[in-house]
Motif scaffolding. Structure first.
Motif, PDB file in Angstrom:
ATOM      1  N   ASN A 124       0.835  -1.213   0.000  1.00 46.11           N
ATOM      2  CA  ASN A 124       0.000   0.000   0.000  1.00 46.11           C
ATOM      3  C   ASN A 124       0.867   1.260   0.000  1.00 46.11           C
ATOM      4  N   TRP A 125       1.947   1.234   0.778  1.00 46.94           N
ATOM      5  CA  TRP A 125       2.875   2.364   0.836  1.00 46.94           C
ATOM      6  C   TRP A 125       3.475   2.629  -0.539  1.00 46.94           C
ATOM      7  N   LEU A 126       3.906   1.565  -1.239  1.00 48.44           N
ATOM      8  CA  LEU A 126       4.494   1.735  -2.559  1.00 48.44           C
ATOM      9  C   LEU A 126       3.470   2.273  -3.555  1.00 48.44           C
ATOM     10  N   VAL A 131       3.629   7.594  -7.536  1.00 47.91           N
ATOM     11  CA  VAL A 131       3.669   8.724  -8.476  1.00 47.91           C
ATOM     12  C   VAL A 131       4.819   9.671  -8.114  1.00 47.91           C
ATOM     13  N   LEU A 132       4.938  10.008  -6.848  1.00 46.68           N
ATOM     14  CA  LEU A 132       6.009  10.891  -6.390  1.00 46.68           C
ATOM     15  C   LEU A 132       7.370  10.218  -6.561  1.00 46.68           C
ATOM     16  N   PHE A 133       7.473   8.948  -6.151  1.00 49.74           N
ATOM     17  CA  PHE A 133       8.726   8.217  -6.284  1.00 49.74           C
ATOM     18  C   PHE A 133       9.138   8.109  -7.751  1.00 49.74           C
ATOM     19  N   ARG A 138      12.604   8.909 -12.176  1.00 48.52           N
ATOM     20  CA  ARG A 138      12.708   9.110 -13.631  1.00 48.52           C
ATOM     21  C   ARG A 138      13.565  10.333 -13.949  1.00 48.52           C
ATOM     22  N   ALA A 139      13.495  11.352 -13.101  1.00 50.46           N
ATOM     23  CA  ALA A 139      14.302  12.554 -13.309  1.00 50.46           C
ATOM     24  C   ALA A 139      15.792  12.268 -13.152  1.00 50.46           C
ATOM     25  N   PHE A 150       2.923   1.079 -13.649  1.00 52.59           N
ATOM     26  CA  PHE A 150       3.397   0.880 -12.282  1.00 52.59           C
ATOM     27  C   PHE A 150       4.256  -0.380 -12.165  1.00 52.59           C
ATOM     28  N   GLY A 151       3.738  -1.508 -12.610  1.00 52.98           N
ATOM     29  CA  GLY A 151       4.449  -2.779 -12.484  1.00 52.98           C
ATOM     30  C   GLY A 151       5.748  -2.799 -13.264  1.00 52.98           C
TER      31      GLY A 151
END
Length: 177
Positions: A124-126, A131-133, A138-139, A150-151
Motif C-alpha cells: 500500500n505504501w508503494l 507517483v512521487l517516487f 525518472r528525473a 506501475f508494475g
C-alpha cells in the motif's frame, strides 16, 4: 533531509565505518532548524541484525548528532538499515517483487518473514507514493522513463538498482519511507 548514508550495504560495513569514518554519518545540516553546526552526541542502539542462523551483531549502534542552535538530536542510517522499519530493504524488495509478479508468498529460507499485514502495508505504501517516487527516480535515471506502467516501472527499478539504492536516491529529495 538525507537520512540514508548510501554505500554501506552490510551491518559489518556499518560497524567498520563508525570506527574508521564516523564523519560519514554527520548530517550536512540540522533537519529541524537548518543550522550546519552539529556535534556528535553519543549513539542509540537498534536491533537491526535479523539474519537467521548467524551470530547476531545486535545491538547495532547508530550515531547521534546534536544541533548547537536548537539543541535537538538527529541521526543518519546506513543503507542496510531501513528508517522506521523492522525488516531491511532486501526483505521488503522480495515481498514487493512477489506482489508485482502476482506470486503467492512463499516463506523459503527466511526465518524473519514479515506478517502478511506488514507486507500488505509495504504494498500500500508503494502504491500510495509511487507517483512521487516515479517522478523523482525518472528525473535521475533516464532508463526508468521507458517503463509504461506501475508494475513495469518497479520491476525495472528492482532489476537495475534495487530498492535500497532507489530509496537512498529518493532520500536526497524527499523523506522516505
Amino acid at each position: 533531509m538525507e537520512r540514508i548514508v548510501a554505500g554501506i550495504h552490510t551491518i559489518e560495513q556499518h560497524l567498520e565505518a563508525i570506527k574508521e569514518t564516523p564523519e560519514a554519518y554527520r548530517p550536512p545540516r540540522c533537519p529541524h532548524c537548518g543550522l550546519k553546526i552539529l556535534w556528535q552526541h553519543g549513539h542509540y542502539e537498534r536491533k537491526a541484525d535479523r539474519r537467521p542462523g548467524q551470530f547476531s551483531l545486535n545491538p547495532v549502534p547508530i550515531c547521534r548528532y546534536c544541533c548547537s542552535g536548537c539543541r535537538r538530536t538527529c541521526s543518519r542510517l546506513p543503507a542496510c538499515i531501513a528508517p522506521r522499519r523492522w525488516h531491511d530493504w532486501s526483505v521488503q524488495q522480495a515481498h514487493l517483487e512477489r506482489q508485482l509478479n502476482e506470486r503467492p508468498d512463499s516463506h523459503g529460507a527466511h526465518c524473519a518473514v514479515p506478517d502478511r499485514r506488514t507486507a500488505g502495508r509495504w504494498w500500500n505504501w508503494l502504491q500510495k507514493n509511487s507517483v512521487l517516487f516515479e517522478f523523482h527516480l525518472r528525473a535521475r535515471c533516464a532508463d526508468l522513463g521507458r517503463a509504461a506502467d506501475f508494475g513495469a516501472f518497479w520491476r525495472r527499478v528492482f532489476e537495475s538498482m534495487g530498492l535500497v539504492q532507489a530509496m537512498a536516491l529518493l532520500d536526497q529529495q524527499i523523506s522516505v519511507p
